[in-house]
Design an enzyme around this catalytic site. Structure first.
Site, PDB file in Angstrom:
ATOM      1  N   HIS A 282       8.157  10.073  10.020  1.00 36.69           N
ATOM      2  CA  HIS A 282       9.296  10.015   8.822  1.00 36.69           C
ATOM      3  C   HIS A 282      10.075   9.524   8.970  1.00 36.69           C
ATOM      4  O   HIS A 282      11.198   9.783   9.624  1.00 36.69           O
ATOM      5  CB  HIS A 282       9.592  11.614   9.368  1.00 36.69           C
ATOM      6  CG  HIS A 282       8.902  12.609   8.854  1.00 36.69           C
ATOM      7  ND1 HIS A 282       9.502  14.031   7.679  1.00 36.69           N
ATOM      8  CD2 HIS A 282       7.168  13.450   8.075  1.00 36.69           C
ATOM      9  CE1 HIS A 282       8.404  14.842   7.575  1.00 36.69           C
ATOM     10  NE2 HIS A 282       7.107  14.348   8.194  1.00 36.69           N
TER      11      HIS A 282
ATOM     12  N   ASP B 230       4.424 -10.301   2.447  1.00 31.42           N
ATOM     13  CA  ASP B 230       3.656 -10.639   3.392  1.00 31.42           C
ATOM     14  C   ASP B 230       2.975  -9.939   3.746  1.00 31.42           C
ATOM     15  O   ASP B 230       1.813  -9.959   4.010  1.00 31.42           O
ATOM     16  CB  ASP B 230       4.644 -11.332   4.604  1.00 31.42           C
ATOM     17  CG  ASP B 230       5.115 -12.846   4.425  1.00 31.42           C
ATOM     18  OD1 ASP B 230       4.388 -13.414   3.593  1.00 31.42           O
ATOM     19  OD2 ASP B 230       5.837 -12.984   5.229  1.00 31.42           O
TER      20      ASP B 230
ATOM     21  N   HIS C 148       8.770  13.691   0.431  1.00 26.39           N
ATOM     22  CA  HIS C 148       8.070  13.743   1.793  1.00 26.39           C
ATOM     23  C   HIS C 148       8.699  12.642   3.350  1.00 26.39           C
ATOM     24  O   HIS C 148       9.382  12.482   3.364  1.00 26.39           O
ATOM     25  CB  HIS C 148       6.406  14.264   1.726  1.00 26.39           C
ATOM     26  CG  HIS C 148       5.893  14.710   2.549  1.00 26.39           C
ATOM     27  ND1 HIS C 148       5.158  15.393   3.013  1.00 26.39           N
ATOM     28  CD2 HIS C 148       6.700  14.828   4.438  1.00 26.39           C
ATOM     29  CE1 HIS C 148       4.244  15.195   3.922  1.00 26.39           C
ATOM     30  NE2 HIS C 148       5.185  14.819   4.859  1.00 26.39           N
TER      31      HIS C 148
ATOM     32  N   HIS D  98       1.007   8.955  10.020  1.00 31.94           N
ATOM     33  CA  HIS D  98       2.425   9.745   8.860  1.00 31.94           C
ATOM     34  C   HIS D  98       3.263   9.508   9.743  1.00 31.94           C
ATOM     35  O   HIS D  98       2.707  10.237  10.874  1.00 31.94           O
ATOM     36  CB  HIS D  98       1.208  10.404   9.058  1.00 31.94           C
ATOM     37  CG  HIS D  98       2.362  11.717   7.787  1.00 31.94           C
ATOM     38  ND1 HIS D  98       3.043  11.396   6.608  1.00 31.94           N
ATOM     39  CD2 HIS D  98       2.948  13.002   8.233  1.00 31.94           C
ATOM     40  CE1 HIS D  98       3.950  12.287   6.561  1.00 31.94           C
ATOM     41  NE2 HIS D  98       4.097  13.419   8.093  1.00 31.94           N
TER      42      HIS D  98
ATOM     43  N   TYR E 289      -2.289 -19.290   7.308  1.00 32.08           N
ATOM     44  CA  TYR E 289      -0.786 -18.675   8.556  1.00 32.08           C
ATOM     45  C   TYR E 289      -1.689 -17.414   9.906  1.00 32.08           C
ATOM     46  O   TYR E 289      -2.332 -17.488   9.687  1.00 32.08           O
ATOM     47  CB  TYR E 289       0.419 -17.001   7.694  1.00 32.08           C
ATOM     48  CG  TYR E 289       1.324 -16.294   8.703  1.00 32.08           C
ATOM     49  CD1 TYR E 289       2.000 -17.334   9.030  1.00 32.08           C
ATOM     50  CD2 TYR E 289       0.474 -15.802   9.833  1.00 32.08           C
ATOM     51  CE1 TYR E 289       3.260 -16.755   9.818  1.00 32.08           C
ATOM     52  CE2 TYR E 289       1.850 -15.511  10.957  1.00 32.08           C
ATOM     53  CZ  TYR E 289       3.175 -15.580  11.453  1.00 32.08           C
ATOM     54  OH  TYR E 289       3.753 -15.383  11.334  1.00 32.08           O
TER      55      TYR E 289
END
Lengths: 236, 236, 236, 236
Positions: free
Chosen positions: B101, B124, B173, B99, B231
């Site tokens: 910000h 991608d 958020h 998580h 790839y």
């Protein structure tokens, strides 16, 4: 110099170019790749696919012929190799190719807008707008995607001189740059990013900003390029 | 390897992931946290709440069970622990959650807009737009806020594959990302930020920019993921 | 601790705060200044005017009383001293004040717009929008300009709690932040800049972006502040 | 001090200024150049054309007279020399000139908009908007382009005081800054870039943002300049 010494030098130049892409912030993670061609030998040196920049060595680079067949190296070549090959075949004068997802150039490519020539910084390096390719058709994506990307670039330059406009935006994707050497292609990639960022902020300040007049564009481009150039120190 | 050795390794991976969030500029101050799960033991390792990154050690991490009860550690777990737990319970295939910000991903979350798939850099890593959760109702905020945030994310993925779209924006958020390992979740968080920034500049240049066609989106996503991937270097 | 030891500590805190402004990129050249008050002694320590950050020492700081009369120091105090004094007199609970021209906070101040509370990053630190002062009248600029700036801030907070909203934008100028200590004021200045930058990009993506609902704003603010806080490690 | 010692000092100041342009991120590659004049000798010291900043030494600088004839140095002078000469001849009070393509100042120049005085950061250094030159006519570009650029700047200041507004935007090109010394011109170039960036974000937030009132603009400008200045430490 022997052919072996040539290839050692070319490997070093391609290694340096790939590392420069990373150091200059033009390539995140393993995005971005640089290659060079030795026209006399018909050989290309290119970054291996998906290898992190800090693990890259001259030995880990891949050498192929102009059909993309591996001649030296135990790694798989960059998945963008067929695009590089199409450029080397289509643009006879170039010696190096660079592909990056550098931030602002990619934003223009995603917005499907060519970068207009809005100022002298642009005109010092690109003689006119940085063009945008046409989108590929579904069947061109389904098979030989990377080669078809190269084909779309070469077609876009049918009436443009790739030495006067050494970069292109691939619609929805990112940019390819080229030059006489792979080091020159890296310098162009670095400039393209700054020019793309300047053009972005210019268009935000003035959405109707007009391109530079032909006289000023020519003055700046030919101040640095061609027989009448007077910028920098005389070479001889 | 013994269970103890497993946990020591998992603690180290979670410590590294939290420090990476800070080093990559994805987390200011103490914003942002990373966790990993050991599915065999049913244990989670997570950052303690509000501890500065430069004071973080493997020993200061908190170990809980899948109900969030502390098993080891003298610190209080991240206040976002109930969101992480909801994701581990809802998405059976994931091993790590992050998580942050981070700046541009948060701007999209605050603008209450999902991030459209505008280019191959996005395709991608994310097979389609990065989705946005529905806002919580007042009573979902008043009690069990963090667990309800997790619930809103899992509901948003009712018809999406969390392994094909390993990130979400929580309205008003910020973002949550996940992956097979906590290191993969950090890489996704880093990419999400760049993709969010690219999409921002693209939309400013062309507010009507269209998402990538299905063929090109699939081509890029499956070039890197699944059985047909070509790839990078072959793994075996 | 003796009064002398208190003042030595306060000088060091003010020196650190001023250097932090510079290191965090919140203050270019000599823009920006930090001060702290010792309420028991009625003394303020503040940066001298126009001294480059790399020449600043604890000894070069200026000590004044709450009327702004120099008590210790051979330098002239920051020209913004009268604004700091007005804040210390108007807001009884604060111990430190910081003034910067940090980039995005200044852009909002120049645009004469308050910063709306668009997300939880904002609500973690500011309980509602960051307010904007009314413009000064010509005669308030002509005489006692800096003191009148302070007066405009204090008047703006007539119905606001300066501990719940520890920052303000001065119209056409820049921001002031405060806190229980000068170190807290620096942290707030740093956060204000990030919140201002996030709000900028949010408003560009969605000019009609709505402020956070009251429940979510309160949840985040009081998760970190007041008797019910549960973020971070328990202090006792 | 002898004339020789003066010139040694001036060379060092010009070298430092050119290196500062690079270190402060105001000049990419070889874009940008700085010069200084010794009015007593009638000599100018300027950067050589196209020499990378890391190869620049005091000895590689070029000394010319006010007609641009090389007096000392084996390199070719910056191609922008005729613009510098026009400024030294047109503005009798200046001692140094700096030309950069710094990012945001160039965006305003490309957008063909002057930079309005939107806040006190601007007013601390520029007493009013940073003006924009008129475009050159084709024949002014075809011959003596760089000298004509200087002429356009001097004409733009017919009713402006170059000491109160020490910078200009050249339409479609970039900025020139000046000052009593070349070090002051570098500081102005650095500030111009920040002021241009602040004005950019301000106009995006509020396209109708009004310039600062005359009283506040004057208060800030004259707080730092002229007989009534009270910012900084008294000099005597």
């Amino acid at each position: 110099m022997t052919r072996r010494a040539d290839m050692t030098r070319l490997r070093q130049a391609v290694l340096d170019a790939n590392l420069q892409l990373h150091r200059r912030g033009l390539a995140l993670f393993t995005f971005g790749n640089a290659s060079a061609v030795d026209r006399a030998c018909g050989l290309i040196v290119i970054k291996p696919s998906g290898v992190p920049y800090d693990e890259l060595t001259a030995d880990s680079l891949v050498v192929t012929d102009l059909e993309g067949r591996t001649i030296e190296g135990s790694h798989r070549a960059s998945s963008d190799l067929p695009t590089h090959l199409a450029l080397y075949r289509g643009f006879a004068g170039i010696g190096g190719v660079v592909h990056t997802h550098s931030h602002f150039a990619t934003a223009w490519a995603q917005a499907c807008r060519e970068i207009p020539c809005l100022g002298t910084t642009h005109a010092d390096y690109f003689h006119g707008p940085v063009p945008l390719t046409s989108p590929l058709r579904p069947e061109q994506i389904a098979a030989d995607y990377e080669a078809n990307t190269g084909g779309a670039i070469v077609r876009r330059f049918a009436e443009l001189d790739p030495e006067h406009v050494p970069a292109v935006l691939v619609a929805g994707h990112a940019s390819f740059c080229w030059g006489g050497t792979v080091a020159a292609a890296v310098e162009t990639a670095s400039l393209l990013e700054e020019v793309a960022r300047m053009a972005y902020h210019t268009m935000m300040l003035n959405p109707a900003a007009a391109p530079l007049g032909d006289e000023l564009r020519d003055r700046h481009f030919f101040r640095k390029h061609g027989a009448g150039a007077y910028y920098g120190q005389s070479k001889g």
